[in-house]
Structures are given as C-alpha cells and as structure tokens.
Write a protein that holds these residues in place. Structure first.
Motif, PDB file in Angstrom:
ATOM      1  N   THR A 185     -27.334  -7.458 -50.156  1.00 37.92           N
ATOM      2  CA  THR A 185     -27.138  -8.255 -51.608  1.00 37.92           C
ATOM      3  C   THR A 185     -26.780 -10.074 -51.528  1.00 37.92           C
ATOM      4  O   THR A 185     -26.513 -11.112 -51.176  1.00 37.92           O
ATOM      5  CB  THR A 185     -26.422  -8.466 -53.057  1.00 37.92           C
ATOM      6  OG1 THR A 185     -24.956  -7.345 -52.653  1.00 37.92           O
ATOM      7  CG2 THR A 185     -27.487  -6.627 -53.602  1.00 37.92           C
ATOM      8  N   SER A 186     -25.780  -9.202 -50.984  1.00 34.75           N
ATOM      9  CA  SER A 186     -24.590 -10.774 -50.445  1.00 34.75           C
ATOM     10  C   SER A 186     -25.171 -11.437 -48.907  1.00 34.75           C
ATOM     11  O   SER A 186     -25.226 -12.511 -49.176  1.00 34.75           O
ATOM     12  CB  SER A 186     -22.956 -10.445 -49.446  1.00 34.75           C
ATOM     13  OG  SER A 186     -22.799  -9.560 -50.796  1.00 34.75           O
ATOM     14  N   THR A 187     -25.731 -10.929 -48.383  1.00 33.09           N
ATOM     15  CA  THR A 187     -26.589 -10.991 -46.691  1.00 33.09           C
ATOM     16  C   THR A 187     -27.748 -12.199 -47.350  1.00 33.09           C
ATOM     17  O   THR A 187     -28.420 -13.132 -47.386  1.00 33.09           O
ATOM     18  CB  THR A 187     -26.982 -10.403 -45.603  1.00 33.09           C
ATOM     19  OG1 THR A 187     -25.862  -9.410 -45.223  1.00 33.09           O
ATOM     20  CG2 THR A 187     -27.587 -10.685 -44.738  1.00 33.09           C
ATOM     21  N   LEU A 188     -29.169 -11.180 -48.678  1.00 30.39           N
ATOM     22  CA  LEU A 188     -29.865 -11.724 -48.764  1.00 30.39           C
ATOM     23  C   LEU A 188     -29.206 -13.653 -49.757  1.00 30.39           C
ATOM     24  O   LEU A 188     -29.981 -14.340 -49.875  1.00 30.39           O
ATOM     25  CB  LEU A 188     -30.716 -11.379 -49.893  1.00 30.39           C
ATOM     26  CG  LEU A 188     -31.442 -11.519 -49.917  1.00 30.39           C
ATOM     27  CD1 LEU A 188     -33.305 -12.588 -48.985  1.00 30.39           C
ATOM     28  CD2 LEU A 188     -32.427 -10.967 -51.103  1.00 30.39           C
ATOM     29  N   TRP A 213     -28.123 -22.486 -58.555  1.00 28.19           N
ATOM     30  CA  TRP A 213     -27.142 -21.343 -57.227  1.00 28.19           C
ATOM     31  C   TRP A 213     -27.605 -20.090 -57.410  1.00 28.19           C
ATOM     32  O   TRP A 213     -28.461 -19.602 -57.690  1.00 28.19           O
ATOM     33  CB  TRP A 213     -25.429 -20.930 -57.582  1.00 28.19           C
ATOM     34  CG  TRP A 213     -25.481 -21.310 -59.616  1.00 28.19           C
ATOM     35  CD1 TRP A 213     -25.870 -21.375 -60.578  1.00 28.19           C
ATOM     36  CD2 TRP A 213     -26.003 -20.087 -60.481  1.00 28.19           C
ATOM     37  NE1 TRP A 213     -25.630 -21.674 -61.420  1.00 28.19           N
ATOM     38  CE2 TRP A 213     -26.025 -20.481 -61.644  1.00 28.19           C
ATOM     39  CE3 TRP A 213     -26.367 -18.864 -59.700  1.00 28.19           C
ATOM     40  CZ2 TRP A 213     -25.807 -19.646 -62.708  1.00 28.19           C
ATOM     41  CZ3 TRP A 213     -26.582 -17.794 -61.322  1.00 28.19           C
ATOM     42  CH2 TRP A 213     -27.087 -18.265 -62.611  1.00 28.19           C
ATOM     43  N   VAL A 214     -27.019 -19.762 -56.410  1.00 26.59           N
ATOM     44  CA  VAL A 214     -27.559 -17.764 -56.385  1.00 26.59           C
ATOM     45  C   VAL A 214     -25.823 -16.971 -55.896  1.00 26.59           C
ATOM     46  O   VAL A 214     -25.259 -17.452 -56.030  1.00 26.59           O
ATOM     47  CB  VAL A 214     -28.008 -18.051 -54.480  1.00 26.59           C
ATOM     48  CG1 VAL A 214     -28.764 -15.986 -54.755  1.00 26.59           C
ATOM     49  CG2 VAL A 214     -29.764 -18.314 -54.526  1.00 26.59           C
ATOM     50  N   PHE A 215     -26.257 -16.268 -56.925  1.00 26.97           N
ATOM     51  CA  PHE A 215     -25.136 -15.001 -57.438  1.00 26.97           C
ATOM     52  C   PHE A 215     -25.736 -13.820 -57.329  1.00 26.97           C
ATOM     53  O   PHE A 215     -26.529 -13.484 -57.473  1.00 26.97           O
ATOM     54  CB  PHE A 215     -24.561 -14.962 -58.843  1.00 26.97           C
ATOM     55  CG  PHE A 215     -23.806 -14.403 -59.461  1.00 26.97           C
ATOM     56  CD1 PHE A 215     -22.187 -14.204 -58.802  1.00 26.97           C
ATOM     57  CD2 PHE A 215     -23.873 -13.569 -60.417  1.00 26.97           C
ATOM     58  CE1 PHE A 215     -21.318 -13.845 -59.384  1.00 26.97           C
ATOM     59  CE2 PHE A 215     -23.157 -12.654 -60.811  1.00 26.97           C
ATOM     60  CZ  PHE A 215     -21.637 -13.224 -60.611  1.00 26.97           C
ATOM     61  N   SER A 216     -24.693 -13.282 -55.987  1.00 28.86           N
ATOM     62  CA  SER A 216     -24.909 -11.400 -55.183  1.00 28.86           C
ATOM     63  C   SER A 216     -23.872 -11.286 -55.833  1.00 28.86           C
ATOM     64  O   SER A 216     -22.688 -11.291 -55.922  1.00 28.86           O
ATOM     65  CB  SER A 216     -25.364 -11.673 -53.867  1.00 28.86           C
ATOM     66  OG  SER A 216     -23.883 -12.747 -53.217  1.00 28.86           O
ATOM     67  N   GLY A 217     -24.251 -10.091 -56.232  1.00 23.41           N
ATOM     68  CA  GLY A 217     -22.901  -8.573 -56.324  1.00 23.41           C
ATOM     69  C   GLY A 217     -23.238  -8.211 -57.367  1.00 23.41           C
ATOM     70  O   GLY A 217     -24.373  -8.276 -57.943  1.00 23.41           O
ATOM     71  N   LEU A 260     -34.645  -9.011 -42.688  1.00 24.04           N
ATOM     72  CA  LEU A 260     -34.250 -10.373 -43.900  1.00 24.04           C
ATOM     73  C   LEU A 260     -35.629 -11.311 -44.343  1.00 24.04           C
ATOM     74  O   LEU A 260     -35.272 -11.426 -44.593  1.00 24.04           O
ATOM     75  CB  LEU A 260     -33.053 -10.721 -43.414  1.00 24.04           C
ATOM     76  CG  LEU A 260     -32.337 -11.939 -43.909  1.00 24.04           C
ATOM     77  CD1 LEU A 260     -32.311 -12.481 -45.528  1.00 24.04           C
ATOM     78  CD2 LEU A 260     -31.214 -12.185 -43.231  1.00 24.04           C
ATOM     79  N   ARG A 261     -36.448 -11.570 -43.211  1.00 23.04           N
ATOM     80  CA  ARG A 261     -36.828 -13.436 -42.796  1.00 23.04           C
ATOM     81  C   ARG A 261     -37.876 -12.528 -43.753  1.00 23.04           C
ATOM     82  O   ARG A 261     -38.442 -13.502 -44.893  1.00 23.04           O
ATOM     83  CB  ARG A 261     -37.733 -12.968 -41.443  1.00 23.04           C
ATOM     84  CG  ARG A 261     -38.590 -14.256 -41.419  1.00 23.04           C
ATOM     85  CD  ARG A 261     -39.403 -14.745 -40.359  1.00 23.04           C
ATOM     86  NE  ARG A 261     -40.603 -16.036 -39.882  1.00 23.04           N
ATOM     87  CZ  ARG A 261     -39.673 -17.220 -40.359  1.00 23.04           C
ATOM     88  NH1 ARG A 261     -38.449 -17.400 -40.109  1.00 23.04           N
ATOM     89  NH2 ARG A 261     -39.915 -18.381 -40.751  1.00 23.04           N
ATOM     90  N   GLU A 262     -38.351 -10.981 -44.178  1.00 26.34           N
ATOM     91  CA  GLU A 262     -39.541 -10.930 -44.734  1.00 26.34           C
ATOM     92  C   GLU A 262     -38.852 -10.596 -46.576  1.00 26.34           C
ATOM     93  O   GLU A 262     -39.898 -10.947 -47.419  1.00 26.34           O
ATOM     94  CB  GLU A 262     -40.285  -9.560 -44.448  1.00 26.34           C
ATOM     95  CG  GLU A 262     -40.826  -8.998 -43.412  1.00 26.34           C
ATOM     96  CD  GLU A 262     -41.495  -7.768 -43.173  1.00 26.34           C
ATOM     97  OE1 GLU A 262     -41.289  -7.258 -44.227  1.00 26.34           O
ATOM     98  OE2 GLU A 262     -41.904  -7.569 -42.140  1.00 26.34           O
ATOM     99  N   LEU A 263     -37.818 -10.630 -46.735  1.00 29.55           N
ATOM    100  CA  LEU A 263     -37.470 -11.116 -47.808  1.00 29.55           C
ATOM    101  C   LEU A 263     -37.035 -11.612 -48.230  1.00 29.55           C
ATOM    102  O   LEU A 263     -37.302 -12.254 -49.001  1.00 29.55           O
ATOM    103  CB  LEU A 263     -35.735 -10.141 -48.122  1.00 29.55           C
ATOM    104  CG  LEU A 263     -35.384  -8.783 -47.815  1.00 29.55           C
ATOM    105  CD1 LEU A 263     -34.568  -8.024 -47.154  1.00 29.55           C
ATOM    106  CD2 LEU A 263     -36.524  -7.414 -48.305  1.00 29.55           C
ATOM    107  N   LEU A 264     -37.144 -12.859 -47.554  1.00 24.60           N
ATOM    108  CA  LEU A 264     -36.533 -14.536 -48.114  1.00 24.60           C
ATOM    109  C   LEU A 264     -38.064 -14.623 -48.474  1.00 24.60           C
ATOM    110  O   LEU A 264     -37.868 -15.244 -49.350  1.00 24.60           O
ATOM    111  CB  LEU A 264     -36.384 -14.981 -46.266  1.00 24.60           C
ATOM    112  CG  LEU A 264     -34.563 -14.860 -46.784  1.00 24.60           C
ATOM    113  CD1 LEU A 264     -34.357 -15.917 -45.293  1.00 24.60           C
ATOM    114  CD2 LEU A 264     -33.997 -16.018 -47.756  1.00 24.60           C
ATOM    115  N   LEU A 265     -39.104 -14.159 -47.251  1.00 26.24           N
ATOM    116  CA  LEU A 265     -40.331 -14.492 -47.679  1.00 26.24           C
ATOM    117  C   LEU A 265     -40.568 -14.334 -48.981  1.00 26.24           C
ATOM    118  O   LEU A 265     -41.778 -15.018 -49.389  1.00 26.24           O
ATOM    119  CB  LEU A 265     -41.639 -14.287 -46.398  1.00 26.24           C
ATOM    120  CG  LEU A 265     -41.479 -15.406 -45.326  1.00 26.24           C
ATOM    121  CD1 LEU A 265     -42.125 -14.602 -44.139  1.00 26.24           C
ATOM    122  CD2 LEU A 265     -41.709 -16.558 -45.466  1.00 26.24           C
TER     123      LEU A 265
END
Length: 190
Positions: free
Chosen positions: A14-17, A67-71, A166-171
């Motif tokens: 979650t933090s990385t994405l 914003w992006v809130f992770s966790g 990660l790239r696929e998740l971002l896409l």
C-alpha cells in the motif's frame, strides 16, 4: 480530484503504490503510519492519541485537496472517509506477503530484530500479528475487518493483486481514474 485511499494488509504494497501513484499524479502522499504512530525509537511503539490523529488527518488530507492516503485507518479516519473518490484494495498471497515483510524488516532494522537485539521481541510480535491477517476476525486488523469496512462504502473499490508489477498496478489505477473522471492520466518514469 482525486482523493484516493490505498489499503490492504501489511506487506501488500500500500505504501509503495501510494507513493508512486501520488508522484504520477503530482499530488500529496500521506501514509497512515505517519499519522497513527508517535515518533519513537524503536519505532511503532506508541499510538498517537485519537484526537491528535484526527487533527492531523484534517491538516494533511484536506477535503478540498488532492491526495493519496495509504495504509489501514480503520476506526479512526472516519472524518475523511466520505470524501474518498476511489478506494484501492490490495491483496496478496499470504506467503508472498510475509516474505516481503521479513525482507523489509531485515533491511530496515538489521541486527536490532535478531535474537538479542533491542527490537527482537517486538519484531516477533509484529510478525505474528501480520501473519494472522488472513485468518483473524473482526476484532483485529484483518481481511475480515477490511472486507466488512469495504462492504459499507459507497465509494468505488478497485481490487488489485499486488503480486503484479508496480507499473501494471499504476496503469490499472490510472485507467480507473480515467474512466471515473473522464481525464487521461499519463504514466511517467518510475
């Protein structure tokens, strides 16, 4: 536009994405650990008082902001929950997830988490807690408590297997944002 919550089990990414997604979108990234825990050494020992957490939420995740809130923020982030535009739920095979956590902990803390280290007992307790995620009940931060929380949301939920690159998740997230907001979000360098 947009306010995104990226959630899942510890070690699911979650933090990385969240970090990379915020960077791609050019918006702020806040991780729940920054708000939940007081800075201590060893870390992750003392939760911040609830009122102070909620005050920090209001400051760091303004309703009118992007914003992006992770966790995970179950049971304490209610003030911002109605404003999520998208929830990204990451899931991962438990064996892969635990291998990631063990590697991450060793990289972060090295000999401190080995037998005789000042963080050994806390590390063992954390690993046991993290490993219980997929089988624990609603009284713990668990798959069951996350699924129960998600079932009560009106916000769109995008479920992703974080074993993928990660790239696929971002896409996938950027495509979902394009569909939901009608805007193109190009992916830049990672």
């Amino acid at each position: 536009m947009p306010r995104i919550h990226v959630m899942g089990a510890s070690g699911s990414g979650t933090s990385t994405l969240g970090h990379h997604l915020a960077r791609q979108l050019g918006i702020a990234h806040i991780d729940s650990d920054e708000i939940f825990w007081l800075p201590t050494d060893p870390p992750y020992r003392t939760p911040r008082p609830l009122a102070e957490r909620r005050e920090r939420l209001a400051e760091r995740l303004p309703v009118e902001g992007d914003w992006v809130f992770s966790g995970s923020a179950l049971n304490w982030a209610e003030p911002v929950e109605p404003f999520y535009d998208l929830i990204v739920f990451l899931w991962l095979d438990p064996a892969i997830r635990m291998a990631r956590i063990r590697r991450r902990e060793a990289e972060r803390f090295g000999p401190r988490i080995q037998p005789g280290g000042d963080m050994f007992e806390a590390s063992q307790a954390f690993l046991a807690w993290a490993e219980a995620y997929d089988r624990a009940g609603l009284e713990h931060r668990s798959r069951a408590s996350h699924e129960a929380w998600l079932s009560r949301r009106q916000t769109p939920v995008l479920r992703l297997d974080s074993a993928r690159p990660l790239r696929e998740l971002l896409l996938d997230v950027l495509e979902r944002l394009r569909r939901d907001f009608g805007r193109h979000f190009p992916i830049g360098k990672m």
